[in-house]
Scaffold this motif. Structure first.
Motif, PDB file in Angstrom:
ATOM      1  N   LEU A   8       0.833  -1.201   0.000  1.00 37.79           N
ATOM      2  CA  LEU A   8       0.000   0.000   0.000  1.00 37.79           C
ATOM      3  C   LEU A   8       0.867   1.251   0.000  1.00 37.79           C
ATOM      4  N   ARG A   9       1.981   1.210   0.710  1.00 43.33           N
ATOM      5  CA  ARG A   9       2.905   2.349   0.694  1.00 43.33           C
ATOM      6  C   ARG A   9       3.487   2.544  -0.697  1.00 43.33           C
ATOM      7  N   LEU A  10       3.903   1.461  -1.317  1.00 44.16           N
ATOM      8  CA  LEU A  10       4.557   1.555  -2.622  1.00 44.16           C
ATOM      9  C   LEU A  10       3.590   1.994  -3.717  1.00 44.16           C
ATOM     10  N   LEU A  11       2.440   1.351  -3.784  1.00 44.58           N
ATOM     11  CA  LEU A  11       1.518   1.650  -4.880  1.00 44.58           C
ATOM     12  C   LEU A  11       0.830   2.999  -4.713  1.00 44.58           C
ATOM     13  N   ALA A  53      13.675   9.844 -11.403  1.00 45.63           N
ATOM     14  CA  ALA A  53      14.555   9.195 -10.438  1.00 45.63           C
ATOM     15  C   ALA A  53      16.008   9.488 -10.807  1.00 45.63           C
ATOM     16  N   PRO A  54      16.862   9.778  -9.848  1.00 46.84           N
ATOM     17  CA  PRO A  54      18.276   9.981 -10.180  1.00 46.84           C
ATOM     18  C   PRO A  54      18.921   8.654 -10.555  1.00 46.84           C
ATOM     19  N   PRO A  55      19.880   8.652 -11.462  1.00 47.67           N
ATOM     20  CA  PRO A  55      20.554   7.390 -11.791  1.00 47.67           C
ATOM     21  C   PRO A  55      21.365   6.895 -10.609  1.00 47.67           C
ATOM     22  N   PRO A  56      21.466   5.587 -10.412  1.00 43.39           N
ATOM     23  CA  PRO A  56      22.319   5.071  -9.341  1.00 43.39           C
ATOM     24  C   PRO A  56      23.782   5.437  -9.569  1.00 43.39           C
ATOM     25  N   ARG A  57      24.528   5.488  -8.492  1.00 44.29           N
ATOM     26  CA  ARG A  57      25.960   5.706  -8.634  1.00 44.29           C
ATOM     27  C   ARG A  57      26.617   4.403  -9.099  1.00 44.29           C
ATOM     28  N   ALA A  58      27.782   4.523  -9.710  1.00 43.84           N
ATOM     29  CA  ALA A  58      28.515   3.344 -10.155  1.00 43.84           C
ATOM     30  C   ALA A  58      29.014   2.543  -8.952  1.00 43.84           C
ATOM     31  N   LEU A  59      29.042   1.240  -9.093  1.00 40.41           N
ATOM     32  CA  LEU A  59      29.527   0.385  -8.016  1.00 40.41           C
ATOM     33  C   LEU A  59      30.960  -0.073  -8.251  1.00 40.41           C
ATOM     34  N   VAL A  60      31.620   0.538  -9.215  1.00 40.86           N
ATOM     35  CA  VAL A  60      33.028   0.256  -9.483  1.00 40.86           C
ATOM     36  C   VAL A  60      33.780   1.579  -9.573  1.00 40.86           C
ATOM     37  N   ASP A  61      35.039   1.546  -9.232  1.00 39.46           N
ATOM     38  CA  ASP A  61      35.899   2.711  -9.379  1.00 39.46           C
ATOM     39  C   ASP A  61      36.678   2.607 -10.683  1.00 39.46           C
ATOM     40  N   TYR A  93      23.059  -3.385  -7.643  1.00 40.91           N
ATOM     41  CA  TYR A  93      22.617  -2.001  -7.847  1.00 40.91           C
ATOM     42  C   TYR A  93      21.290  -1.739  -7.147  1.00 40.91           C
ATOM     43  N   LEU A  94      20.367  -2.679  -7.226  1.00 43.63           N
ATOM     44  CA  LEU A  94      19.066  -2.488  -6.577  1.00 43.63           C
ATOM     45  C   LEU A  94      19.221  -2.443  -5.063  1.00 43.63           C
ATOM     46  N   ASP A  95      20.069  -3.316  -4.524  1.00 44.11           N
ATOM     47  CA  ASP A  95      20.291  -3.317  -3.068  1.00 44.11           C
ATOM     48  C   ASP A  95      20.889  -1.994  -2.598  1.00 44.11           C
ATOM     49  N   ALA A  96      21.802  -1.442  -3.391  1.00 44.91           N
ATOM     50  CA  ALA A  96      22.442  -0.185  -2.998  1.00 44.91           C
ATOM     51  C   ALA A  96      21.512   1.007  -3.162  1.00 44.91           C
ATOM     52  N   TYR A  97      20.592   0.926  -4.083  1.00 46.78           N
ATOM     53  CA  TYR A  97      19.743   2.078  -4.423  1.00 46.78           C
ATOM     54  C   TYR A  97      18.508   2.170  -3.536  1.00 46.78           C
ATOM     55  N   PHE A  98      17.901   1.023  -3.220  1.00 53.16           N
ATOM     56  CA  PHE A  98      16.613   1.031  -2.525  1.00 53.16           C
ATOM     57  C   PHE A  98      16.758   0.667  -1.058  1.00 53.16           C
ATOM     58  N   GLU A  99      15.967   1.360  -0.237  1.00 55.20           N
ATOM     59  CA  GLU A  99      15.893   1.030   1.183  1.00 55.20           C
ATOM     60  C   GLU A  99      14.971  -0.161   1.412  1.00 55.20           C
ATOM     61  N   GLY A 101       9.685  -4.223 -10.115  1.00 51.25           N
ATOM     62  CA  GLY A 101       8.956  -3.973  -8.891  1.00 51.25           C
ATOM     63  C   GLY A 101       8.961  -2.501  -8.526  1.00 51.25           C
ATOM     64  N   PHE A 102       8.706  -2.235  -7.251  1.00 54.60           N
ATOM     65  CA  PHE A 102       8.664  -0.878  -6.720  1.00 54.60           C
ATOM     66  C   PHE A 102       9.527  -0.829  -5.466  1.00 54.60           C
ATOM     67  N   GLY A 103      10.200   0.280  -5.269  1.00 55.81           N
ATOM     68  CA  GLY A 103      11.043   0.424  -4.097  1.00 55.81           C
ATOM     69  C   GLY A 103      11.052   1.843  -3.579  1.00 55.81           C
ATOM     70  N   ILE A 104      11.695   2.024  -2.438  1.00 56.27           N
ATOM     71  CA  ILE A 104      11.795   3.337  -1.799  1.00 56.27           C
ATOM     72  C   ILE A 104      13.247   3.800  -1.868  1.00 56.27           C
ATOM     73  N   HIS A 105      13.450   4.951  -2.498  1.00 58.01           N
ATOM     74  CA  HIS A 105      14.778   5.547  -2.623  1.00 58.01           C
ATOM     75  C   HIS A 105      14.717   6.998  -2.159  1.00 58.01           C
ATOM     76  N   ALA A 106      15.530   7.306  -1.167  1.00 55.24           N
ATOM     77  CA  ALA A 106      15.641   8.684  -0.674  1.00 55.24           C
ATOM     78  C   ALA A 106      14.271   9.285  -0.369  1.00 55.24           C
ATOM     79  N   GLY A 107      13.412   8.498   0.262  1.00 58.56           N
ATOM     80  CA  GLY A 107      12.134   9.014   0.710  1.00 58.56           C
ATOM     81  C   GLY A 107      11.041   9.097  -0.334  1.00 58.56           C
TER      82      GLY A 107
END
Length: 460
Positions: free
Chosen positions: A219-222, A245-253, A278-284, A304-310
């Motif tokens: 219910l929160r997500l939808l 949505a902002p693009p995720p940051r790179a996970l490699v240097d 990437y999904l684990d790092a991006y979504f709470e 799916g749907f996720g929560i990123h930065a509120g």
């Protein structure tokens, strides 16, 4: 077999509180119903006495995890949870209340189908529910269904399967054909929640003790509002201009690759971060939708749907394998649902290309890819894309947002794989690296060509 909960038990299992709504319209009691089925009045009286309910459907308002919802619950003990005219009245009223109040609809389904004692009058309730479903979708209000045991017949084929997200209790019967009308030699596994999940018709199997928390998250997500205990559905048609949505940051240097072949080698490195990282790092928090609703599931595509930065963001991600028609159709389902709810979309691109075996062709690879292109091109909500690995031809570009695609340093985009390009040009295999350079597929080449907006870094 799953435990058969009564409607009241199911309501108590998932809600903080429940307030019944007044019963609308006419009732089916008296004179043996609309087709004068002898003994129908007595059957209804016995059902009422044994269940304490006056119909097979209860409806009302509720809170789930502190969030408001309109709730529908079927009572299987009342004539098999069957749909008749009065039950149809209640369903239509519940859908209408959700639409009017702009709060999600939650359906707790347990039904054997249409009520034969009301003949075609009962069956036409499916048309009424379908029309109510269309109105609810057009209003941008989400619908989550929970399939209890059993969920069969028209109740499954309208209320259940017509929901945006479909959850099921483990071991529940879920099928269009009820237990007494199936072919005698039919595989019994095909009529279970587990098999429906396996083939992409159910999004998740949820144990009873986890159901309230799962519904609260959905219910929160939808609703597009991640804050617990508050919020309502988006305004009609979704927000006018939600921020992308902002693009995720790179996970490699490290910087971009020096050669085209170096870009290809880095993207194909099995140690490279994949979509899950990437999904684990991006979504709470996040929850997945599964399958294309046409019998197919691609395990290499996560949606799916996720929560990123509120805020809530929908996602569709390739994991590095060839994408099947079912994968593209699942992406389309996700994008169109997010578009209807006014939720921005993030896609992660990583595939050597679309699946090209015989089964993929028979399953409609071309139409599925075309529909994915159309879904992204027609989305009213902003779509952000990040190339995180291989970007092989149209199977990758189908997930790329026009004008808002970014690249990770270890990704590449190409009209065709360098080895295949060399073969088409009748070059020896050792010419593949030189061909990669000619294709200008490195991230920095893509920026210069205007294919991507920029290269993301590992900096937050």
């Amino acid at each position: 077999m799953a435990e058969r909960l009564t409607a009241r038990e199911a309501i108590a299992l998932v809600t903080d509180d429940f307030t019944p709504l007044s019963v609308p319209g006419r009732e089916s009691s008296g004179s043996d119903g609309p087709i004068r089925w002898a003994g129908y009045d007595a059957s209804r009286a016995r059902a009422a006495a044994s269940t304490g309910e006056d119909e097979s459907v209860l409806h009302g308002t509720a809170t789930i995890g502190g969030r408001p919802a309109v709730l529908v619950a079927f009572e299987f003990g009342f004539l098999g949870g069957s749909l008749g005219r009065a039950a149809g009245d209640r369903l239509v009223a519940a859908y209408g209340t959700a639409e009017e109040r702009r709060i999600p609809l939650v359906s707790l389904v347990a039904t054997g189908g249409s009520r034969m004692q009301e003949g075609m009058v009962a069956l036409t309730q499916l048309q009424r529910v379908a029309a109510a479903t269309v109105r609810l979708r057009e209003s941008g209000v989400p619908h989550v269904a929970v399939l209890r045991d059993p969920s069969t017949g028209g109740g499954w084929a309208t209320v259940g399967a017509g929901a945006d997200v479909v959850l099921a209790l483990p071991s529940a019967q879920v099928a269009f054909a009820g237990s007494r009308v199936r072919p005698q030699d039919a595989d019994p596994a095909a009529y279970t929640a587990e098999d429906q999940w396996k083939h992409g018709h159910v999004d998740a199997l949820v144990r009873p003790e986890e159901l309230r928390g799962t519904l609260s998250l959905w219910l929160r997500l939808l609703s597009g509002d991640p804050a617990p205990g508050t919020g309502s559905a988006p305004s009609p048609g979704g927000p006018a201009s939600p921020a992308p949505a902002p693009p995720p940051r790179a996970l490699v240097d490290g910087g971009p690759p020096g050669t085209g072949w170096a870009a290809v080698s880095r993207a194909r490195d099995p140690r490279r971060p994949r979509a899950g990282a990437y999904l684990d790092a991006y979504f709470e928090e996040r929850a997945a939708v599964r399958g294309d609703r046409a019998g197919g599931v691609d395990p290499g595509v996560e949606c799916g749907f996720g929560i990123h930065a509120g805020r809530v963001v929908a996602y569709a991600a390739q994991d590095g394998s060839a994408t099947s028609p079912a994968g593209f159709r699942t992406v389309v389902r996700l994008v169109r649902l997010a578009d209807r709810l006014g939720i921005p979309v993030l896609t992660l691109i990583d595939t050597p290309g679309a699946a090209n075996d015989a089964e993929a062709e028979r399953s409609g690879a071309g139409p599925a890819i075309a529909d994915a292109f159309a879904a992204l091109a027609g989305a009213r909500v902003p779509v952000t894309s990040l190339l995180i690995g291989e970007g092989g031809s149209g199977g990758a570009l189908a997930l790329a947002a026009p004008g808002n695609t970014w690249a990770a340093p270890d990704g590449y985009f190409s009209v065709i794989a360098p080895e295949l390009a060399a073969a088409i040009l009748k070059r020896p295999p050792e010419q593949a690296p030189a061909t990669a350079d000619q294709l200008r597929l490195r991230p920095q080449d893509l920026v210069e060509l205007g294919v991507v907006r920029g290269i993301v870094t590992s900096e937050a």
